[in-house]
Design an enzyme around this catalytic site. Structure first.
Site, mmCIF file in Angstrom:
data_model
loop_
_atom_site.group_PDB
_atom_site.id
_atom_site.type_symbol
_atom_site.label_atom_id
_atom_site.label_comp_id
_atom_site.label_asym_id
_atom_site.label_seq_id
_atom_site.Cartn_x
_atom_site.Cartn_y
_atom_site.Cartn_z
ATOM 1 N N ALA A 227 -61.169 21.052 -27.405
ATOM 2 C CA ALA A 227 -61.576 22.319 -28.008
ATOM 3 C C ALA A 227 -60.927 23.531 -27.346
ATOM 4 O O ALA A 227 -61.017 24.640 -27.870
ATOM 5 C CB ALA A 227 -63.100 22.467 -27.952
ATOM 6 N N TYR A 228 -60.288 23.346 -26.216
ATOM 7 C CA TYR A 228 -59.633 24.466 -25.538
ATOM 8 C C TYR A 228 -58.346 24.813 -26.286
ATOM 9 O O TYR A 228 -57.348 24.083 -26.215
ATOM 10 C CB TYR A 228 -59.312 24.130 -24.085
ATOM 11 C CG TYR A 228 -60.503 23.929 -23.178
ATOM 12 C CD1 TYR A 228 -61.806 24.181 -23.616
ATOM 13 C CD2 TYR A 228 -60.343 23.478 -21.872
ATOM 14 C CE1 TYR A 228 -62.887 23.991 -22.776
ATOM 15 C CE2 TYR A 228 -61.428 23.296 -21.028
ATOM 16 C CZ TYR A 228 -62.696 23.548 -21.491
ATOM 17 O OH TYR A 228 -63.773 23.356 -20.657
#
Length: 358
Positions: A72-73
């Site tokens: 998700a980064y």
């Protein structure tokens, strides 16, 4: 670029991760700044591959051999940059990544279902340029998926060699205990780690999750040890938040902190900084390193100078009186049912807290 000469500095400490046989460095590198984009991760940093390689050099010279990221980064960009920066030295490091937060609008692009986890691991392996993940963590509890399905999928991934150890992140106490119990009953991999928010200005971890970690042998990997950037030394009583602070752009995403709690903690940090010659961030991180269950503190950095400063948090210790002052500065009355065990001697005799109560 010429190889860096080994830096002279404190020797990195290593801690056993929970009840597992894996040992991890006391400080780990958080790669959330790598490839940063969007309103949250763009404010953290936008480190490209060349600078990431230099920061990996510094980290490895200091013994900081675990690198933490997540799909998700920046929509996987963090994993891609980290993988490129680690190319040629995979055997020297531990890679920790996470999955489970939504990556799109499709219902199957989130959560801890077998479908999503298998796809998430395969995608992460490709972005990281590796054939295995040393520590794979579920980024959040998925209430829609039975824990048995999740753990069975993790068991298959461990048996296939694609992941070595499993863990969780941001779980409530009952969620973590439910998952550990199911793993125990079925003989599936137990979570070795729980990645949690914990800092001098955010001590909720101490009430449920720390005692659970002690009882069940789950090691803590601490994220945001500087309270979402509040303990960098630039925020003080009576002064505006500095223009360069990321709080202007990211405060709405992070844990709230009451102003007076923050100022009380910073006042004591300033006092101890004058006594020790250490910086405010170094003191805040060092305080965490001796807390029960804490196996590793994840530190991020937007540049090499910031990384080298954070590495100065190891190799020394606060004395007992300084620790007690910091404990008192950030102490708050815990929520029910915990406060009777603090306020009433009879309760405390039956169930003493995991850390001394200021």
């Amino acid at each position: 670029m010429a190889a860096r000469s080994p830096q002279k500095g404190p020797v990195m400490e290593f801690n056993r991760l929970g009840r597992s046989g894996l040992h991890v460095p006391a400080l780990s590198f958080g790669a959330g700044t790598f490839g940063g984009s969007g309103p949250l991760f763009g404010a953290w940093g936008d480190t490209g591959v060349d600078q990431a390689r230099r920061m990996v050099d510094i980290a490895l010279d200091a013994g900081m051999s675990m690198f933490d990221t997540a799909d998700a980064y920046s929509d996987g960009a963090s994993e891609e940059v980290l993988g490129a920066a680690l190319k040629g030295r995979r055997d020297r490091v531990l890679i920790s990544t996470k999955a489970g937060l939504p990556l799109g609008d499709n219902a199957n692009e989130a959560g801890s279902s077998r479908f999503h986890l298998v796809r998430a691991v395969e995608a992460a392996l490709g972005r990281l340029g590796t054939d295995h993940i040393d520590l794979f963590q579920l980024h959040a509890f998925d209430a829609r998926t039975p824990v048995e399905e999740t753990l069975s999928a993790l068991d298959d991934l461990v048996r296939s060699g694609k992941i070595r150890y499993a863990g969780a992140s941001n779980y409530a106490g009952w969620q973590l205990m439910k998952t550990l119990d199911a793993a125990e009953r079925h003989g599936w991999p137990r979570f070795a780690a729980h990645q949690v928010y914990y800092s001098l200005v955010g001590r909720d971890y101490e009430w449920d999750l720390m005692p659970l970690g002690l009882d069940q042998g789950v090691g803590a990997l601490v994220w945001s040890p500087l309270g979402w950037g509040r303990l960098t030394g630039g925020i003080r009583r009576g002064l505006p938040v500095p223009d360069g602070s990321r709080l202007h752009r990211t405060a709405q995403f992070g844990p709230p902190v009451e102003d007076e709690v923050l100022y009380d903690v910073v006042d004591v940090l300033d006092q101890i900084s004058a006594e020790t010659g250490r910086t405010v961030p170094q003191i805040a991180i060092n305080w965490l390193l001796r807390r029960p269950t804490v196996a590793s503190v994840i530190v991020g950095a937007r540049d090499e100078r910031q990384l080298e400063q954070n590495l100065g948090a190891i190799g020394w210790e606060l004395d007992a009186e300084q620790v007690a002052r910091l404990d008192r500065a950030g102490a708050q009355t815990p929520p029910y049912p915990h406060y009777p065990y603090v306020r009433q001697e009879g309760f405390a005799r039956l169930n003493p807290p995991a850390v001394p109560i200021a």
